[in-house]
Scaffold this active site. Structure first.
Site, short mmCIF file in Angstrom:
data_model
loop_
_atom_site.label_atom_id
_atom_site.label_comp_id
_atom_site.label_asym_id
_atom_site.label_seq_id
_atom_site.Cartn_x
_atom_site.Cartn_y
_atom_site.Cartn_z
N GLU A 129 9.29 -2.73 -1.45
CA GLU A 129 8.80 -2.56 -2.82
C GLU A 129 9.49 -1.39 -3.53
O GLU A 129 9.97 -1.53 -4.65
CB GLU A 129 7.28 -2.35 -2.80
N ASN A 148 -5.18 -8.50 -2.30
CA ASN A 148 -5.77 -8.77 -3.62
C ASN A 148 -6.17 -10.24 -3.59
O ASN A 148 -5.32 -11.12 -3.72
CB ASN A 148 -4.76 -8.52 -4.75
N GLU A 184 -7.77 -0.38 -6.94
CA GLU A 184 -6.99 -1.10 -7.96
C GLU A 184 -7.76 -2.30 -8.50
O GLU A 184 -7.28 -3.44 -8.48
CB GLU A 184 -5.63 -1.52 -7.39
N TRP A 193 -1.87 5.95 -13.50
CA TRP A 193 -1.83 5.68 -12.06
C TRP A 193 -1.80 6.92 -11.17
O TRP A 193 -1.76 6.80 -9.94
CB TRP A 193 -0.64 4.78 -11.73
N ASP A 240 2.02 5.89 -1.87
CA ASP A 240 2.19 4.44 -1.77
C ASP A 240 3.61 4.05 -1.38
O ASP A 240 4.37 3.60 -2.23
CB ASP A 240 1.83 3.80 -3.11
N ARG A 275 -9.18 -1.14 4.41
CA ARG A 275 -8.06 -0.31 3.94
C ARG A 275 -8.53 0.97 3.24
O ARG A 275 -9.57 0.98 2.56
CB ARG A 275 -7.17 -1.11 3.00
N ARG A 309 4.78 -8.46 -4.28
CA ARG A 309 5.84 -7.60 -3.72
C ARG A 309 6.72 -8.35 -2.73
O ARG A 309 7.18 -7.79 -1.73
CB ARG A 309 5.24 -6.36 -3.04
N GLU A 327 -0.72 1.72 8.42
CA GLU A 327 -0.15 0.63 7.61
C GLU A 327 1.23 1.01 7.12
O GLU A 327 1.42 2.04 6.47
CB GLU A 327 -1.06 0.30 6.41
#
Ligand code: GCW
Length: 689
Positions: free
Chosen positions: A403, A212, A296, A551, A375, A329, A170, A397
């Site tokens: 994004e 990730n 995810e 999703w 999100d 998170r 992103r 956060e």
């Protein structure tokens, strides 16, 4: 320097007025530090550099006791410096750990004046120094200063989503400044420049790799990377910034030779304890771990039938002896949902997963909660998890990288959005329980709290791809230091520092920034609908891009209506996760704010909004108006030719032209889609395809 805009808001143009230059030279004739720490040294050097660039005079650096004539003394309260403790000691209680006081002391007859910058800690002194520099950048007089500042949030953090191959998840501003081709970059100059920018707005923590965590990045916690990590930590430390790493929950298997990553397994616990010891041997002030688990497709405690408290506490146990933190998170949801299943609601997920665990997390665990339940959409309600937890440390956060808000091709100043989030009154402990108070720990007296955000920078010449996107990074730091600052005030300051103190420039750029989020929302995301973007890259428009996906991100538009029923009576019950009065306000289409109507309700296109318009007419109007407003942004900008440095001017102009064209695309795709779906014509008969 060849790179345009690399100084961003630390741009030190020569002070135009001779008289003011003279005043600055006198006030900062010498720079003295009281005490000897790296951070104090940094502060002195920064001030010296700023003075040299702005006034052509390079003040001498001296020890405080040797300062004879006028000058600036930078030091720590209670650090034994007589000048500082004498003048400011009484204010020590008024400021927090990283706060500061700046005072101009007039000299007695014949004696020169002094400016004292006193931090509660050396970090505070550094922030105070950057404050003084900001004043000079804005051509403010330095007489009679008496400034007392304390950050509202303890943890003021940046998350990099950088991968070691040099890509940035992103990221819209080039490649990573940290890594290239599977390793750290050799030349860490840009990292240092970044540290300066961050520390100048009060950031005190950074995680430097993507949440990730891929294969090579998993090894960042091993001794293989120790040498470079030490270097990076040194650079950051000099600017008062603590280093964190994102970790892979399955590390014990991936790199530890164990057959499990079960958080209750003693061998696993031992393995993590060893990694922590190694890290702290090399970097004694290492911050800790940031963790994306069971989210995810990332591994996590669920694999072993354990919960997130088990997972987080295991890491907390490893870090606790060294004073480290686990930032865990809460972005946990089912990303393999069947779109036919109308009962599962992704918006509910974080609350459903984490509220039952309230009180079970170790003291050095902090839960990191995204501002909204989905999100980082253009518009979302505030996550009800704020107000759902009382006995758990929390940080908010935010996402600075755009994004879902135009990917730094469109201008979208996000501070107004963040401010709405911080000001949101959850009513969790009665009126006044704002997100700002919950996040900083004040609401329930938690030991840790703060705010983290995903960065928007890369190795791009101007850091952020779109020069105006720098305002988001700047604004993030300023806002989380003091959430009561206004979005306008922050934007004005940024414009003066980065571009010009010319009021004409300030007016025009301020107008562009302050309207930008609303404009972006108007041609993209009507009434709280999100996700009308293409899967994977998330650039739109693509109305059904996520409609039949796994999703959990749907708008449910059909020929009769649109929106997600999240009510208590007939919907997913999500509205019940809020405290009163929000629960009732959101639950009823009559009281639900228009901008969130379709987030909470499925209504016919003919439903009449609180504004008096029907839903379908609102969609048409906002899209026509939004595209027009986007085009007008370019015209406004073009009026600044000659008043803004050429490169920035051209770059912004070209991005705004792209935005104007792309906004038309959004307008036509969205309007056409809903016209065809609903079969209802535009009340004003405008062209729909
Ligand atoms: O929205 C998603 C992003 C992912 C990101 C994830 C997260 C880092 O599209 O790219 O992964 O959020 O926040 O973990």
């Amino acid at each position: 320097r060849a790179r345009i805009g690399s100084e961003a808001w630390l741009r030190y143009e020569t002070v135009e007025s001779e008289a003011l230059r003279e005043e600055y030279r006198n006030a900062c004739a010498a720079v003295a530090i009281a005490g000897e720490t790296k951070v104090l040294r940094t502060a002195a050097t920064e001030l010296k550099e700023a003075m040299r660039a702005m006034t052509g005079y390079s003040p001498e650096l001296v020890a405080a006791r040797d300062l004879e004539a006028s000058g600036v003394i930078i030091g720590v309260l209670g650090g034994g410096d007589a000048a500082i403790d004498g003048a400011i000691g009484g204010e020590a209680d008024a400021i927090g750990d990283e706060g500061y006081v700046i005072r101009s002391m007039r000299g007695s007859a014949g004696e020169s004046g002094r400016i004292l910058i006193a931090g509660k800690s050396d970090r505070g002194a550094l922030y105070g120094t950057f404050h003084l520099i900001r004043l000079m950048q804005q051509r403010e007089p330095l007489g009679g200063l008496h400034i007392v500042e304390t950050p509202a949030n303890g943890l003021r953090m940046i998350n990099q989503w950088d991968n070691m191959d040099g890509s940035i998840e992103r990221g819209y501003a080039g490649k990573s400044i940290f890594y290239r081709d599977g390793r750290f970059v050799e030349d860490l100059t840009r990292v240092r420049e970044y540290a300066r920018l961050l520390s100048s707005v009060g950031i005190n923590a950074i995680s430097i790799n993507n949440v990730n965590v891929h294969r090579e990045e998993t090894k960042l916690i091993t001794t293989a990377y120790e040498e470079t990590l030490v270097k990076v930590a040194d650079i950051l430390r000099a600017y008062g910034i603590g280093l964190f790493l994102s970790i892979n929950f399955a590390s014990p298997i991936a790199i530890g030779g164990l057959s499990t990553a079960d958080p209750l397994d003693p061998a696993v616990r031992g393995w993590w304890a060893e990694r922590a010891s190694d890290l702290y041997r090399a970097i004694p002030d290492f911050g800790g771990f940031l963790v994306k688990a069971d989210s995810e497709f990332r591994p996590g405690p669920f694999t072993y039938g354990r919960n997130h408290a088990d997972g987080a506490n295991m890491l907390a146990e490893a870090l606790a002896p060294h004073g480290g933190l686990v930032i865990w998170r809460c972005f946990v949801y089912n990303c393999l949902q069947d779109w036919r299943d109308r009962s599962t609601d992704r918006a509910r997920a974080a609350y459903d997963h984490f509220t039952p665990l309230d009180g079970q997390f170790a003291d050095n665990v902090i839960l990191q909660i995204k501002n909204g339940p989905m999100d980082f959409q253009v518009r979302e309600p505030v996550s009800p998890l704020f107000g759902g937890l009382r006995e758990t440390n929390q940080v908010l956060e935010l996402q600075i990288t755009q994004e879902y808000t135009g990917q730094q091709k469109h201008v979208c100043y996000l501070v107004p959005q963040w401010k709405e989030v911080l000001d949101f009154d959850t009513h969790a402990a009665g009126e006044g329980t704002t997100v700002a108070k919950i996040a900083n720990g004040g609401a329930w007296n938690r030991p840790y709290g703060g705010i983290a955000a995903v960065s928007n920078i890369g190795d791009d010449a101007c850091w952020t791809g779109h020069p105006l996107a720098q305002a988001n990074l700047y604004g993030y730091g300023r806002l989380i230091w003091n959430p009561s600052l206004t979005a306008e005030g922050i934007a004005s300051e940024w414009i003066r520092l980065s571009h010009s103190c010319d009021p004409a420039v300030e007016d025009a750029v301020l107008g562009i920034l302050m309207n930008s989020w609303g404009i972006y929302e108007s041609y993209t995301a009507p009434l709280g609908v999100g996700w009308m973007v293409s899967p994977n890259h998330h650039y739109g428009p693509n109305v059904d891009g996520y409609e039949y996906s796994k999703w959990g991100t749907y708008h449910f538009a059909d020929c009769r209506g649109i929106g997600v029923d999240r009510t208590i009576g007939t919907g997913t019950g999500y509205a019940a996760q809020y405290h009163s009065p929000w629960r009732e306000t959101y639950d009823s289409p009559e009281s639900c704010p228009d901008e969130l109507l379709l987030f909470f309700h499925h209504v016919p296109y003919t439903h009449v909004l609180r504004s008096g318009k029907t839903v379908i007419q609102h969609i048409y109007d906002t899209h026509f108006e939004g595209a027009e407003a986007a085009a007008a942004l370019l015209d406004e900008w073009l009026s600044l030719r000659g008043k803004i440095n050429e490169e920035d001017f051209e770059l912004v102009a070209s991005r705004l032209a792209e935005q104007r064209d792309h906004a038309k695309e959004w307008r036509d795709v969205i309007n056409t889609y809903f016209c065809r779906k609903s079969g209802i014509a535009d009340g004003q008969g405008r062209l729909i395809y």
